[in-house]
Design a protein around this motif. Structure first.
Motif, mmCIF file in Angstrom:
data_model
loop_
_atom_site.group_PDB
_atom_site.id
_atom_site.type_symbol
_atom_site.label_atom_id
_atom_site.label_comp_id
_atom_site.label_asym_id
_atom_site.label_seq_id
_atom_site.Cartn_x
_atom_site.Cartn_y
_atom_site.Cartn_z
ATOM 1 N N TYR A 54 -110.087 69.839 -113.216
ATOM 2 C CA TYR A 54 -109.381 69.859 -111.978
ATOM 3 C C TYR A 54 -109.364 68.956 -111.010
ATOM 4 O O TYR A 54 -108.707 67.617 -110.730
ATOM 5 N N LYS A 55 -110.343 68.722 -110.575
ATOM 6 C CA LYS A 55 -110.664 67.583 -109.421
ATOM 7 C C LYS A 55 -111.234 66.257 -109.955
ATOM 8 O O LYS A 55 -110.855 65.011 -109.133
ATOM 9 N N VAL A 56 -111.593 66.417 -111.293
ATOM 10 C CA VAL A 56 -112.048 65.405 -111.555
ATOM 11 C C VAL A 56 -110.405 64.559 -112.497
ATOM 12 O O VAL A 56 -110.665 62.938 -111.936
ATOM 13 N N GLY A 60 -107.420 62.619 -105.576
ATOM 14 C CA GLY A 60 -106.151 62.475 -104.225
ATOM 15 C C GLY A 60 -105.243 63.031 -104.706
ATOM 16 O O GLY A 60 -104.451 62.863 -103.855
ATOM 17 N N LYS A 61 -104.603 63.788 -105.852
ATOM 18 C CA LYS A 61 -103.896 64.520 -105.733
ATOM 19 C C LYS A 61 -103.768 65.457 -106.184
ATOM 20 O O LYS A 61 -102.856 65.978 -106.879
ATOM 21 N N GLU A 62 -104.470 66.786 -105.783
ATOM 22 C CA GLU A 62 -105.418 68.160 -105.645
ATOM 23 C C GLU A 62 -103.973 68.777 -105.818
ATOM 24 O O GLU A 62 -104.196 69.811 -105.921
ATOM 25 N N GLU A 63 -103.018 68.731 -104.359
ATOM 26 C CA GLU A 63 -102.166 69.567 -104.091
ATOM 27 C C GLU A 63 -100.515 69.843 -104.996
ATOM 28 O O GLU A 63 -99.669 70.659 -104.444
ATOM 29 N N ALA A 64 -100.800 68.595 -105.682
ATOM 30 C CA ALA A 64 -99.643 68.880 -106.186
ATOM 31 C C ALA A 64 -99.929 69.122 -107.604
ATOM 32 O O ALA A 64 -100.052 69.221 -108.778
ATOM 33 N N PHE A 65 -100.141 70.419 -107.513
ATOM 34 C CA PHE A 65 -100.479 71.710 -108.452
ATOM 35 C C PHE A 65 -99.376 70.981 -109.374
ATOM 36 O O PHE A 65 -99.412 70.916 -110.813
ATOM 37 N N GLU A 66 -97.909 71.390 -109.522
ATOM 38 C CA GLU A 66 -96.816 71.673 -110.558
ATOM 39 C C GLU A 66 -96.582 70.311 -111.602
ATOM 40 O O GLU A 66 -97.114 70.775 -112.994
#
Length: 129
Positions: A54-56, A60-66
Motif C-alpha cells: 500500500y505504501k509503495v 503521499g496519499k496514504e490517507e485517501a483510503f476509499e
C-alpha cells in the motif's frame, strides 16, 4: 474454483493466466510490492496486499483510503483489501461497496463487510465455493 498466489514469479503469473482461462477465480495475498503483480492486476479477482504494498502504491496519499481502494478495483479485482498491521485494514468490494475502516483508531475508509478479520479471511470464499 480458486487459484491462490502469494508470491509473484513468472511461473506463478503464467499459471494464474492459465487458471483464469480455465475458469478459475484468482486470489492474491501479496506482502511486498511487485511491478509484475501490477502488470497482471487485470486477471486478479480478489486482491489482498500488505501495508508495505500500500505504501509503495500510494506514497503521499496514504490517507485517501476509499479512493485508493477504488483505484485498484477499477484495474480488475472485484475485492480489494489492504491490511495495515496495527492500524487494521481498508478495502472495497464491488458487491458490497464501502463500509467503515476496520481496526484500531475507528477512522473511516472503505471496507467490505466482514473483510478484516483473520488477515482478511472474510474476503476468502467459503469452503466448497
Amino acid at each position: 474454483q480458486w487459484f491462490f498466489i502469494s508470491h509473484t514469479t513468472h511461473v506463478a503469473m503464467k499459471s494464474a493466466r492459465r487458471a483464469k482461462e480455465a475458469g478459475a477465480r484468482i486470489i492474491v495475498d501479496a506482502d511486498s510490492y511487485s511491478t509484475e503483480m501490477m502488470e497482471n492486476i487485470g486477471i486478479i479477482d480478489v486482491f489482498i496486499a500488505s501495508e508495505f504494498f500500500y505504501k509503495v502504491l500510494f506514497r503521499g496519499k496514504e490517507e485517501a483510503f476509499e479512493a485508493n481502494c477504488r483505484e485498484i478495483q477499477k484495474m480488475g479485482p472485484s475485492i480489494v483489501v489492504f491490511t495495515l498491521g496495527a492500524k487494521g485494514c481498508v478495502g472495497y468490494s464491488e458487491e458490497d461497496g464501502c463500509g467503515g475502516r476496520a481496526g484500531h483508531g475507528g477512522r473511516r475508509g472503505c471496507v467490505p463487510r466482514g473483510v478484516c478479520g483473520g488477515a482478511a479471511a472474510g474476503a476468502l470464499p467459503e469452503r466448497g465455493s
